[in-house]
Design a protein around this motif. Structure first.
Motif, PDB file in Angstrom:
ATOM      1  N   VAL A   1      47.491  45.228  29.077  1.00 42.78           N
ATOM      2  CA  VAL A   1      47.534  45.817  30.419  1.00 42.78           C
ATOM      3  C   VAL A   1      46.215  45.582  31.148  1.00 42.78           C
ATOM      4  CG1 VAL A   1      47.852  47.955  31.725  1.00 42.78           C
ATOM      5  CG2 VAL A   1      49.227  47.525  29.674  1.00 42.78           C
ATOM      6  N   TYR A   2      45.129  45.763  30.433  1.00 43.05           N
ATOM      7  CA  TYR A   2      43.814  45.502  31.017  1.00 43.05           C
ATOM      8  C   TYR A   2      43.685  44.013  31.365  1.00 43.05           C
ATOM      9  CZ  TYR A   2      38.853  45.919  31.893  1.00 43.05           C
ATOM     10  OH  TYR A   2      37.620  45.915  32.486  1.00 43.05           O
ATOM     11  N   ALA A   3      44.181  43.165  30.479  1.00 43.09           N
ATOM     12  CA  ALA A   3      44.159  41.719  30.710  1.00 43.09           C
ATOM     13  C   ALA A   3      44.907  41.369  32.003  1.00 43.09           C
ATOM     14  CB  ALA A   3      44.774  40.991  29.514  1.00 43.09           C
ATOM     15  N   ASP A   4      46.028  42.012  32.229  1.00 41.04           N
ATOM     16  CA  ASP A   4      46.793  41.778  33.462  1.00 41.04           C
ATOM     17  C   ASP A   4      46.044  42.284  34.688  1.00 41.04           C
ATOM     18  OD1 ASP A   4      48.797  40.674  31.950  1.00 41.04           O
ATOM     19  OD2 ASP A   4      50.235  42.317  32.240  1.00 41.04           O
ATOM     20  N   TYR A   5      45.383  43.431  34.537  1.00 42.69           N
ATOM     21  CA  TYR A   5      44.607  43.979  35.659  1.00 42.69           C
ATOM     22  C   TYR A   5      43.531  42.989  36.096  1.00 42.69           C
ATOM     23  CZ  TYR A   5      41.323  46.893  38.276  1.00 42.69           C
ATOM     24  OH  TYR A   5      40.477  47.393  39.240  1.00 42.69           O
ATOM     25  N   MET A   6      42.808  42.430  35.138  1.00 39.86           N
ATOM     26  CA  MET A   6      41.714  41.513  35.475  1.00 39.86           C
ATOM     27  C   MET A   6      42.231  40.255  36.167  1.00 39.86           C
ATOM     28  SD  MET A   6      38.749  42.799  34.745  1.00 39.86           S
ATOM     29  CE  MET A   6      37.570  41.526  34.300  1.00 39.86           C
ATOM     30  N   GLN A   7      43.345  39.741  35.705  1.00 38.67           N
ATOM     31  CA  GLN A   7      43.916  38.573  36.380  1.00 38.67           C
ATOM     32  C   GLN A   7      44.350  38.922  37.811  1.00 38.67           C
ATOM     33  OE1 GLN A   7      47.406  36.683  34.664  1.00 38.67           O
ATOM     34  NE2 GLN A   7      47.675  35.452  36.530  1.00 38.67           N
ATOM     35  N   ALA A   8      45.043  40.053  37.945  1.00 41.63           N
ATOM     36  CA  ALA A   8      45.511  40.481  39.268  1.00 41.63           C
ATOM     37  C   ALA A   8      44.324  40.709  40.201  1.00 41.63           C
ATOM     38  CB  ALA A   8      46.348  41.751  39.143  1.00 41.63           C
ATOM     39  N   TYR A   9      43.225  41.237  39.642  1.00 41.95           N
ATOM     40  CA  TYR A   9      42.031  41.452  40.454  1.00 41.95           C
ATOM     41  C   TYR A   9      41.532  40.120  41.030  1.00 41.95           C
ATOM     42  CZ  TYR A   9      37.612  42.924  42.258  1.00 41.95           C
ATOM     43  OH  TYR A   9      36.585  43.154  43.126  1.00 41.95           O
ATOM     44  N   GLY A  10      41.534  39.078  40.202  1.00 38.62           N
ATOM     45  CA  GLY A  10      41.103  37.757  40.678  1.00 38.62           C
ATOM     46  C   GLY A  10      41.984  37.269  41.818  1.00 38.62           C
ATOM     47  N   GLU A  11      43.291  37.429  41.665  1.00 38.13           N
ATOM     48  CA  GLU A  11      44.218  37.031  42.737  1.00 38.13           C
ATOM     49  C   GLU A  11      43.969  37.861  43.985  1.00 38.13           C
ATOM     50  OE1 GLU A  11      47.859  37.585  40.577  1.00 38.13           O
ATOM     51  OE2 GLU A  11      47.667  35.652  39.540  1.00 38.13           O
ATOM     52  N   GLY A  12      43.755  39.169  43.777  1.00 38.26           N
ATOM     53  CA  GLY A  12      43.445  40.055  44.898  1.00 38.26           C
ATOM     54  C   GLY A  12      42.144  39.662  45.585  1.00 38.26           C
ATOM     55  N   GLY A  13      41.193  39.164  44.818  1.00 39.04           N
ATOM     56  CA  GLY A  13      39.911  38.740  45.378  1.00 39.04           C
ATOM     57  C   GLY A  13      40.073  37.545  46.311  1.00 39.04           C
ATOM     58  N   LEU A  14      40.928  36.604  45.923  1.00 37.75           N
ATOM     59  CA  LEU A  14      41.159  35.429  46.773  1.00 37.75           C
ATOM     60  C   LEU A  14      41.791  35.861  48.092  1.00 37.75           C
ATOM     61  CD1 LEU A  14      42.403  33.001  43.962  1.00 37.75           C
ATOM     62  CD2 LEU A  14      40.197  32.907  45.190  1.00 37.75           C
ATOM     63  N   ARG A  15      42.671  36.850  48.016  1.00 39.08           N
ATOM     64  CA  ARG A  15      43.284  37.363  49.243  1.00 39.08           C
ATOM     65  C   ARG A  15      42.250  38.123  50.081  1.00 39.08           C
ATOM     66  NH1 ARG A  15      47.909  42.027  49.955  1.00 39.08           N
ATOM     67  NH2 ARG A  15      48.368  41.542  52.128  1.00 39.08           N
ATOM     68  N   ALA A  16      41.451  38.957  49.423  1.00 33.70           N
ATOM     69  CA  ALA A  16      40.428  39.738  50.130  1.00 33.70           C
ATOM     70  C   ALA A  16      39.445  38.805  50.841  1.00 33.70           C
ATOM     71  CB  ALA A  16      39.689  40.648  49.152  1.00 33.70           C
ATOM     72  N   ALA A  17      39.142  37.668  50.206  1.00 32.70           N
ATOM     73  CA  ALA A  17      38.215  36.707  50.815  1.00 32.70           C
ATOM     74  C   ALA A  17      38.802  36.193  52.133  1.00 32.70           C
ATOM     75  CB  ALA A  17      37.946  35.552  49.852  1.00 32.70           C
ATOM     76  N   ARG A  18      40.095  35.907  52.138  1.00 34.86           N
ATOM     77  CA  ARG A  18      40.737  35.412  53.366  1.00 34.86           C
ATOM     78  C   ARG A  18      40.731  36.472  54.460  1.00 34.86           C
ATOM     79  NH1 ARG A  18      44.492  33.443  49.529  1.00 34.86           N
ATOM     80  NH2 ARG A  18      46.010  35.053  50.069  1.00 34.86           N
ATOM     81  N   LEU A  19      40.794  37.754  54.038  1.00 36.29           N
ATOM     82  CA  LEU A  19      40.891  38.854  55.004  1.00 36.29           C
ATOM     83  C   LEU A  19      39.531  39.461  55.353  1.00 36.29           C
ATOM     84  CD1 LEU A  19      44.020  40.663  53.468  1.00 36.29           C
ATOM     85  CD2 LEU A  19      43.954  39.113  55.445  1.00 36.29           C
ATOM     86  N   GLY A  20      38.465  38.914  54.791  1.00 36.44           N
ATOM     87  CA  GLY A  20      37.128  39.465  55.063  1.00 36.44           C
ATOM     88  C   GLY A  20      36.904  40.831  54.440  1.00 36.44           C
ATOM     89  N   MET A  21      37.530  41.104  53.303  1.00 37.57           N
ATOM     90  CA  MET A  21      37.449  42.430  52.683  1.00 37.57           C
ATOM     91  C   MET A  21      36.832  42.403  51.278  1.00 37.57           C
ATOM     92  SD  MET A  21      38.471  44.257  55.137  1.00 37.57           S
ATOM     93  CE  MET A  21      38.850  45.914  54.621  1.00 37.57           C
ATOM     94  N   ILE A  22      35.996  41.401  51.027  1.00 38.75           N
ATOM     95  CA  ILE A  22      35.385  41.274  49.702  1.00 38.75           C
ATOM     96  C   ILE A  22      34.538  42.498  49.347  1.00 38.75           C
ATOM     97  CG2 ILE A  22      33.602  40.019  48.417  1.00 38.75           C
ATOM     98  CD1 ILE A  22      34.776  37.465  49.290  1.00 38.75           C
ATOM     99  N   LYS A  23      33.803  42.993  50.304  1.00 40.23           N
ATOM    100  CA  LYS A  23      32.921  44.130  50.026  1.00 40.23           C
ATOM    101  C   LYS A  23      33.730  45.344  49.533  1.00 40.23           C
ATOM    102  CE  LYS A  23      29.218  46.831  51.985  1.00 40.23           C
ATOM    103  NZ  LYS A  23      28.299  47.004  53.119  1.00 40.23           N
ATOM    104  N   GLU A  24      34.848  45.584  50.195  1.00 49.75           N
ATOM    105  CA  GLU A  24      35.698  46.726  49.824  1.00 49.75           C
ATOM    106  C   GLU A  24      36.287  46.510  48.423  1.00 49.75           C
ATOM    107  OE1 GLU A  24      35.477  45.339  52.789  1.00 49.75           O
ATOM    108  OE2 GLU A  24      34.757  47.085  53.897  1.00 49.75           O
ATOM    109  N   LEU A  25      36.775  45.300  48.175  1.00 53.46           N
ATOM    110  CA  LEU A  25      37.384  45.042  46.865  1.00 53.46           C
ATOM    111  C   LEU A  25      36.330  45.047  45.752  1.00 53.46           C
ATOM    112  CD1 LEU A  25      40.252  44.494  45.740  1.00 53.46           C
ATOM    113  CD2 LEU A  25      39.516  42.117  45.480  1.00 53.46           C
ATOM    114  N   ALA A  26      35.113  44.633  46.070  1.00 46.42           N
ATOM    115  CA  ALA A  26      34.041  44.634  45.075  1.00 46.42           C
ATOM    116  C   ALA A  26      33.734  46.070  44.607  1.00 46.42           C
ATOM    117  CB  ALA A  26      32.780  43.990  45.638  1.00 46.42           C
TER     118      ALA A  26
END
Ligand code: PHE
Ligand code: FE
Length: 286
Positions: free
Chosen positions: A139-164
């Motif tokens: 489950v933790y392994a899935d969270y970390m992968q999903a976080y990476g995918e979420g990070g790529l999306r956050a980068a497009r939306l200018g929300m890296i600081k919030e996701l970090a």
């Protein structure tokens, strides 16, 4: 994270470098062993049991700095993750890209004897001892992968600081409820002797029930023990609230909300322990 997007000359285009395990000195292996022994004696009963299981499954109880090739054989078998060496901090999008591909980037250097108790930049002990054991947990392994995918999306939306901030307050400094007690799981805590005691036992820091939007508004300090810890119910619950949620509307709300300062409490907080903040106050006065 690094500003420049071109890797240093000795690194590959994806910023990875060979671990070059044979070149670690006797002193460097000894440093790992001293750090390892101190944490492995203290953590049982404080850290989530899945962390101790991860150390066993990956045979990290073996002496010396782990050889990534050996580690990866077991890790990949468990959850498809692997660890790769990088020269230092990598650009945000490269970091997210690696995570999305189940690749955890780790520094190859180890701290010096003067840095035995505290260092600000992550070394191999923090990156590998702190982060890697839980990657064995599905489950933790899935969270970390999903976080990476979420990070790529956050980068497009200018929300890296919030996701970090979400990464900081979960992956680095997270606590999890265990009945009436709390347990450690954040890598920044479990790789630090002092903070492993402080985060659970000290009356100073606030301990607040995890609230996704609240966490993504909350500033953090990188120079000393945290003044707030956020407590999840379980890894399953964390995964449900993050991977299975659309952050688009949450980001839209966050654009209109001011950040929350370190140690401030909000009326909406579910406070599990209201900290005295004595530790931070004493430090500020010194
Ligand atoms: N589901 C999030 C989104 O819609 C992505 C995410 C997953 C973020 C897991 C953090 C952790 O952007
Ligand atoms: Fe870390």
């Amino acid at each position: 994270m690094a500003k420049d997007d071109t890797p240093p000359p000795h690194a590959a285009p994806d910023w990875t470098i060979p671990q070059d395990w044979q070149s670690y000195s006797r002193q460097e292996h000894d440093m790992w062993d001293r750090l390892f022994a101190r944490q492995a004696d203290m953590l049982p009963g404080r850290v989530v049991p899945e962390f101790m299981e991860g150390l066993e499954v990956l045979r990290m109880t073996k002496q010396g700095i782990p050889d990534f090739d050996e580690l990866n054989e077991r890790l990949t078998k468990a959850t498809g993750w692997q660890v790769v060496a990088v020269p230092g901090l990598v650009p945000d999008e490269m970091f997210f890209e690696h995570l999305a591909n189940r690749c955890f980037v780790a520094g190859r250097f180890i701290r010096t004897p003067e840095q035995f108790d505290y260092l600000q930049e992550p070394d191999i002990f923090h990156d590998v001892f702190g982060h890697v054991p839980l990657l064995v947990h599905p489950v933790y392994a899935d969270y970390m992968q999903a976080y990476g995918e979420g990070g790529l999306r956050a980068a497009r939306l200018g929300m890296i600081k919030e996701l970090a901030r979400l990464y900081w307050y979960t992956v680095e400094f997270g606590l999890v409820r265990d009945g009436a007690a709390l347990k450690l799981y954040g890598a920044g805590i479990v790789s630090s002797y002092g903070e492993s005691l402080f985060a659970l036992d000290d009356p100073s820091p606030h301990r607040i029930a995890f609230d996704l939007q609240r966490v993504m508004r909350t500033n953090y300090r990188i120079d000393d023990y945290q003044q707030n810890y956020f407590v999840i119910d379980s890894f399953e619950d964390l995964l449900r609230q993050t991977r299975d949620a659309d952050f688009g509307p949450i980001y839209e709300q966050l654009r209109d909300l001011p950040p929350v300062e370190v140690a401030d409490l909000l009326p909406s907080d579910m406070v599990l322990h209201k900290g005295t903040q004595a530790y931070a106050k004493a430090k500020a006065a010194a």
